[in-house]
Write a protein that holds these residues in place. Sequence first.
Motif, PDB file in Angstrom:
ATOM      1  N   VAL A   1      33.283  -5.943  53.936  1.00  0.00           N
ATOM      2  CA  VAL A   1      32.166  -5.105  53.476  1.00  0.00           C
ATOM      3  C   VAL A   1      32.500  -4.495  52.122  1.00  0.00           C
ATOM      4  CG1 VAL A   1      30.863  -2.996  53.920  1.00  0.00           C
ATOM      5  CG2 VAL A   1      31.299  -4.602  55.780  1.00  0.00           C
ATOM      6  N   GLN A   2      33.720  -3.994  51.972  1.00  0.00           N
ATOM      7  CA  GLN A   2      34.145  -3.409  50.703  1.00  0.00           C
ATOM      8  C   GLN A   2      34.128  -4.456  49.592  1.00  0.00           C
ATOM      9  OE1 GLN A   2      34.835  -0.024  50.532  1.00  0.00           O
ATOM     10  NE2 GLN A   2      34.742  -0.413  48.320  1.00  0.00           N
ATOM     11  N   HIS A   3      34.537  -5.666  49.915  1.00  0.00           N
ATOM     12  CA  HIS A   3      34.504  -6.765  48.950  1.00  0.00           C
ATOM     13  C   HIS A   3      33.065  -7.071  48.533  1.00  0.00           C
ATOM     14  CE1 HIS A   3      35.747 -10.421  46.902  1.00  0.00           C
ATOM     15  NE2 HIS A   3      34.821 -11.097  47.564  1.00  0.00           N
ATOM     16  N   LEU A   4      32.145  -7.028  49.485  1.00  0.00           N
ATOM     17  CA  LEU A   4      30.726  -7.255  49.191  1.00  0.00           C
ATOM     18  C   LEU A   4      30.195  -6.189  48.236  1.00  0.00           C
ATOM     19  CD1 LEU A   4      27.980  -8.713  49.904  1.00  0.00           C
ATOM     20  CD2 LEU A   4      27.718  -6.978  51.679  1.00  0.00           C
ATOM     21  N   LEU A   5      30.532  -4.926  48.495  1.00  0.00           N
ATOM     22  CA  LEU A   5      30.034  -3.829  47.667  1.00  0.00           C
ATOM     23  C   LEU A   5      30.549  -3.902  46.242  1.00  0.00           C
ATOM     24  CD1 LEU A   5      30.359  -0.856  50.203  1.00  0.00           C
ATOM     25  CD2 LEU A   5      28.319  -2.163  49.635  1.00  0.00           C
ATOM     26  N   GLU A   6      31.690  -4.548  46.039  1.00  0.00           N
ATOM     27  CA  GLU A   6      32.269  -4.671  44.704  1.00  0.00           C
ATOM     28  C   GLU A   6      31.784  -5.909  43.966  1.00  0.00           C
ATOM     29  OE1 GLU A   6      36.404  -4.652  45.531  1.00  0.00           O
ATOM     30  OE2 GLU A   6      36.480  -2.515  46.076  1.00  0.00           O
ATOM     31  N   ASN A   7      31.034  -6.776  44.656  1.00  0.00           N
ATOM     32  CA  ASN A   7      30.555  -8.014  44.065  1.00  0.00           C
ATOM     33  C   ASN A   7      29.447  -7.736  43.035  1.00  0.00           C
ATOM     34  OD1 ASN A   7      28.654 -10.459  43.976  1.00  0.00           O
ATOM     35  ND2 ASN A   7      30.440 -11.297  45.040  1.00  0.00           N
ATOM     36  N   LYS A   8      29.569  -8.322  41.836  1.00  0.00           N
ATOM     37  CA  LYS A   8      28.588  -8.082  40.775  1.00  0.00           C
ATOM     38  C   LYS A   8      27.202  -8.609  41.141  1.00  0.00           C
ATOM     39  CE  LYS A   8      31.819  -7.963  36.879  1.00  0.00           C
ATOM     40  NZ  LYS A   8      32.192  -8.559  35.565  1.00  0.00           N
ATOM     41  N   SER A   9      27.157  -9.762  41.793  1.00  0.00           N
ATOM     42  CA  SER A   9      25.865 -10.328  42.195  1.00  0.00           C
ATOM     43  C   SER A   9      25.171  -9.425  43.204  1.00  0.00           C
ATOM     44  CB  SER A   9      26.068 -11.725  42.796  1.00  0.00           C
ATOM     45  OG  SER A   9      26.606 -12.607  41.843  1.00  0.00           O
ATOM     46  N   PHE A  10      25.947  -8.847  44.126  1.00  0.00           N
ATOM     47  CA  PHE A  10      25.366  -7.936  45.102  1.00  0.00           C
ATOM     48  C   PHE A  10      24.807  -6.692  44.412  1.00  0.00           C
ATOM     49  CE2 PHE A  10      25.844  -4.155  47.769  1.00  0.00           C
ATOM     50  CZ  PHE A  10      24.993  -4.487  48.805  1.00  0.00           C
ATOM     51  N   LYS A  11      25.534  -6.161  43.440  1.00  0.00           N
ATOM     52  CA  LYS A  11      25.054  -4.980  42.722  1.00  0.00           C
ATOM     53  C   LYS A  11      23.762  -5.276  41.978  1.00  0.00           C
ATOM     54  CE  LYS A  11      29.611  -2.832  42.100  1.00  0.00           C
ATOM     55  NZ  LYS A  11      30.637  -2.389  41.129  1.00  0.00           N
ATOM     56  N   SER A  12      23.649  -6.498  41.452  1.00  0.00           N
ATOM     57  CA  SER A  12      22.415  -6.897  40.772  1.00  0.00           C
ATOM     58  C   SER A  12      21.252  -6.961  41.746  1.00  0.00           C
ATOM     59  CB  SER A  12      22.624  -8.253  40.102  1.00  0.00           C
ATOM     60  OG  SER A  12      21.434  -8.705  39.498  1.00  0.00           O
ATOM     61  N   ILE A  13      21.495  -7.502  42.944  1.00  0.00           N
ATOM     62  CA  ILE A  13      20.461  -7.566  43.979  1.00  0.00           C
ATOM     63  C   ILE A  13      20.050  -6.165  44.408  1.00  0.00           C
ATOM     64  CG2 ILE A  13      20.021  -8.247  46.381  1.00  0.00           C
ATOM     65  CD1 ILE A  13      21.835 -10.674  45.868  1.00  0.00           C
ATOM     66  N   LEU A  14      21.040  -5.293  44.549  1.00  0.00           N
ATOM     67  CA  LEU A  14      20.749  -3.917  44.950  1.00  0.00           C
ATOM     68  C   LEU A  14      19.892  -3.209  43.906  1.00  0.00           C
ATOM     69  CD1 LEU A  14      21.226  -1.688  47.013  1.00  0.00           C
ATOM     70  CD2 LEU A  14      23.286  -1.055  45.766  1.00  0.00           C
ATOM     71  N   GLN A  15      20.155  -3.486  42.634  1.00  0.00           N
ATOM     72  CA  GLN A  15      19.355  -2.885  41.569  1.00  0.00           C
ATOM     73  C   GLN A  15      17.915  -3.377  41.650  1.00  0.00           C
ATOM     74  OE1 GLN A  15      20.623  -0.506  39.142  1.00  0.00           O
ATOM     75  NE2 GLN A  15      18.402  -0.272  39.214  1.00  0.00           N
ATOM     76  N   ARG A  16      17.727  -4.648  41.955  1.00  0.00           N
ATOM     77  CA  ARG A  16      16.366  -5.181  42.137  1.00  0.00           C
ATOM     78  C   ARG A  16      15.661  -4.477  43.279  1.00  0.00           C
ATOM     79  NH1 ARG A  16      16.476 -11.287  43.249  1.00  0.00           N
ATOM     80  NH2 ARG A  16      14.320 -10.816  43.841  1.00  0.00           N
ATOM     81  N   PHE A  17      16.388  -4.274  44.371  1.00  0.00           N
ATOM     82  CA  PHE A  17      15.801  -3.581  45.515  1.00  0.00           C
ATOM     83  C   PHE A  17      15.395  -2.158  45.148  1.00  0.00           C
ATOM     84  CE2 PHE A  17      16.724  -0.603  49.025  1.00  0.00           C
ATOM     85  CZ  PHE A  17      15.681  -0.942  49.881  1.00  0.00           C
TER      86      PHE A  17
END
Length: 432
Positions: free
Chosen positions: A252-268
Motif C-alpha cells: 500500500v505504501q509503495h502504491l501511494l508513492e507511485n507517480k502514476s497513482f498520484k496522477s490518477i488521484l489528482q484527476r479524481f
Amino acid sequence: MKENTPIYQIRKCLFEKLQNISYFKGQLQEREKILKLIQSTVEYGESNSALIIGSRASGKTTLVNDIIREVTLLKTFEDNALLVRLHGFVHTNDNLALKAITRQMNLLNVVEGKVFGSFAENLAFLLDSLKSGNKETSKSIIFILEEFDSFCKHHNQTLLYNLFDISQSAQTAICVLGLTCRLDVVELLEKRVKSRFSHRQLFLFSDTYADEKGMFIVMMDNIKSLLILKRSDSDAIDNIPASYISKWNKQVQHLLENKSFKSILQRFMDIDISKNRLKIILIPIISSLRDDNDTITVESFQEQLNKFEQDGTIQAIHDLSVLELCLIIAMKHHTDIFNKQPMNFEMVLTRYTKFANANSSVQSVQRPVVMKAFEHLQNLELISFVSGGGSRIQKEYQLFKLEATSQQIAEAVKSCPGLPTEVVQWAKSSLI
C-alpha cells in the motif's frame, strides 16, 4: 474464496473500515468543544445546546458520529445517558418526531393508552418518565438534529421551542446539537425559540477551502487511513499473520508513492474531494481482491476512475449551444483562477461579455438570453446551487459551482464539430 485465507480477512477488515467506521481529521478545537458539551451533560447533568454549521461534505455528521462513538464506549454514558437522533428530511412534522423520540427512549410502553392535551405535555411526560426522584438514577439525553433548518419549518417550531426551553429550565439534563448547512439558520428561528437558544455556533470548513497542495495531502492521508492495517482496526486482524499484514502495508505504501497513482488521484480530486466518494471508489477495488490477485494496483484505480467519469457529463456539454458552451468555458476560467470558489450569474456574464467584445466573430446576445442559457445549464445539473443566503438573494447573485472538470470540458470541446476557432482557443487558454 475460502474464509480463513489472509486476503479474505484483509478484505473483511477493510470493509469494516469503509462501511462502519467514520473518521474525522482536523477541526480539533471544534471537536474538543462538542466533546465537552456532551460530557458536561452526561457526567454533570448540565444542559446545553449548539449548532454545527458547515457546507455539504464538510464533515459535520462524521465529526459528531466520531465523538458519539468515543463517549458511548464509556460506562458513564451507558449508565447515565440516552441518544436520540432526528433527521429533518425524515421527521417532517412534530408528531413524527415525537414518535421517533418515544421509540428511541424506549418509552413506547409508558405512553401507550395515555391521552395528552398538547405536544409539549407529551414531550414533558416522556422526559419526566426518565426520572425516578433522585439525580443518581435520572438519565441525560443527547438530541442530534440532522438538517436542523428543516425543523424550523415545523408548525410554530414547537419541537425546537420545547427542547430549548427544557435545556434552559434544567428540569432534565439534555444536550441539543443541530447540524445544518444554512449560515443564516439562527434567523429562521422564531423569537421565542431564539431567546431560549444558547447561540453557541461552531463552524466547519470543508477541504475545498485549503490550497491544492493541502487538499492533496489530506486525500493521501485519507487513503492511507483506510488501506493501512493496524491491530486496533478490527478483531479480524488477529486471524492474519503479522508477516502478511506487514507485506500488505508495504505494498500500500509503495502504491501511494507511485507517480502514476498520484496522477490518477489528482484527476479524481478534480471531480470530487469528499471522503464518501473516495469510499465508493475503493469498495469495488477491495471487492476484487482474491487469492490470485492480492494487491491493489494502479490499474485497478484507473479502471474505477474511468467508470466514475462515464457519467454523461461530456456528452451533455457536447450537446450545448455555442452560447451555453461559452458560459461553461467562462465558469471553467473562474474556477481555475479562484481555486474552485463558487460564482454567480453576474460574474459569469462579465467574463463572457469581455470575451465576446474582444472577438468580433462572436455574436453578442442580450442579457435575458444569457440568463435563459444559464438556467438551462442548471437544469442539466452542469452547475449546482450552493446553499446559503436563502431566497432573499436575487437569482443573479445566487452562488453556483461548476460540476464539470477541466478535462471533461476539454474533451467535449475537442469533439464538438463546427465550433468557432475563437471559442476553441478560449477553452484552451488560461488568460481570460
